[in-house]
Design a protein around this motif. Structure first.
Motif, PDB file in Angstrom:
ATOM      1  N   LYS A 266       4.187 -42.543  71.251  1.00  0.00           N
ATOM      2  CA  LYS A 266       5.574 -42.144  71.008  1.00  0.00           C
ATOM      3  C   LYS A 266       6.038 -41.110  72.029  1.00  0.00           C
ATOM      4  CE  LYS A 266       8.666 -40.327  67.426  1.00  0.00           C
ATOM      5  NZ  LYS A 266       8.771 -39.842  66.020  1.00  0.00           N
ATOM      6  N   ALA A 269       6.492 -42.818  75.342  1.00  0.00           N
ATOM      7  CA  ALA A 269       7.616 -43.756  75.274  1.00  0.00           C
ATOM      8  C   ALA A 269       8.954 -43.039  75.419  1.00  0.00           C
ATOM      9  CB  ALA A 269       7.582 -44.522  73.954  1.00  0.00           C
ATOM     10  N   GLU A 276       8.448 -47.421  71.505  1.00  0.00           N
ATOM     11  CA  GLU A 276       7.017 -47.191  71.314  1.00  0.00           C
ATOM     12  C   GLU A 276       6.255 -48.509  71.209  1.00  0.00           C
ATOM     13  OE1 GLU A 276       4.009 -45.017  68.075  1.00  0.00           O
ATOM     14  OE2 GLU A 276       6.193 -44.755  67.923  1.00  0.00           O
TER      15      GLU A 276
END
Length: 306
Positions: A266, A269, A276
């Motif tokens: 996460k 990302a 994600e």
């Protein structure tokens, strides 16, 4: 003064400092003098006159720097009113009004150039990119190829193309962020129009053009960044059909596993501006090639991860 510039020795974009006393621009990583005898072209701000009636000083002794892209070369003449309290503008101002007026085309160019300068500064772009963006924007204005389109979208598109040409790409999302919220689709459309007009090929953003910036945002050390750069070059030999940003994000995650960094999918990302789930899918695709992607000089425990 610290800025991001391309270093020919490091062969990537690095932080550089400007030594205002010597006029040298120096790479902070290898100490190479990237530019010497730097000339400050901004206005001079020294006081040479008494204050006006409001107690304020006019510090500007010279006009703005000359811009050869403007039809009138930005040369302007100003005359003081010897007696501002009588006769309104005075006998001199009225006769010189025509000299102080920019042509309509120059007004549009000047506005666009200012936007490019502001957007470029907010993105930390080097002068070369901003200069090229101004050239592209002037070409667009001269050919009236983007007439009727949002000016900010056109300027943003010129900046996007300039970044691509000089191999220091910025994503459409990054450009949109500094373009006062202009939609990415509007910038993308303007890019396509400019490409057809100027017959330029921008192609997609390649992972290698984003490595330094994304890794810096994640506070990765030099060795890890170098490993990511080498892995990105190596991944081009594999047929991995994924978004370049998601491929880079997956490689960063892979290198992170070697160094023991605790960054999550996460977190990476978010920096890479992708979902994600997309990063996880890309990671699944490149994981089988880990032994070939990760540099041999990097810690050997890497192979234990996979």
């Amino acid at each position: 003064m610290v800025m991001m510039v391309f270093c020919s020795d490091c062969k990537r974009e690095t932080e550089a400092i400007l030594d205002t006393r010597q006029g040298d621009t120096i790479c902070t990583e290898c100490s190479l003098v990237l530019e010497s005898h730097h000339i400050d072209e901004s206005s001079e701000w020294r006081i040479f006159a008494d204050s006006d009636d409001n107690g304020k000083y006019d510090r500007e002794r010279v006009g703005s720097k000359q811009n050869i892209l403007l039809d009138q070369a930005n040369l302007q003449t100003f005359a003081s009113n010897p007696n501002p309290k009588k006769g309104g503008g005075g006998p001199f101002v009225g006769s010189l009004n025509s000299l102080n007026q920019l042509s309509n085309s120059d007004k549009g160019l000047t506005e666009g150039f200012k936007m490019i300068e502001n957007m470029g500064d907010n993105l930390g772009l080097v002068r070369t990119i901003k200069g090229r963006a101004c050239e592209i924007f002037k070409n667009v204005e001269d050919n009236k190829s983007c007439r009727g389109r949002n000016l900010k979208a056109t300027v943003a598109a010129a900046l996007y193309i300039a970044c691509k040409e000089i191999k220091l790409s910025r994503t459409l999302k990054e450009i949109s962020t500094v373009a006062d919220g202009v939609a990415m689709k509007d910038i993308s459309r303007a890019v396509e129009v400019i490409k057809k007009t100027m017959e330029v090929e921008t192609g997609g953003v390649q992972p290698g053009e984003l490595v330094r910036r994304f890794c810096s945002k994640l506070n990765m050390n030099y060795q890890a960044i170098k490993a990511v750069q080498e892995a990105v070059l190596e991944v081009e030999s594999f047929d991995i059909r994924r978004n370049p940003k998601s491929i880079l994000a997956a490689i960063i995650y892979m290198i992170d596993q070697v160094s023991g960094a605790a960054r999550s999918f996460k977190e990476i990302a978010i920096v890479a501006e992708v979902a994600e789930g997309t990063v996880k899918k890309s990671y699944k695709d490149i994981a089988p090639h880990a032994s070939k992607l990760i540099p041999q000089w990097y810690p050997q425990q890497v192979h234990k991860v996979f």
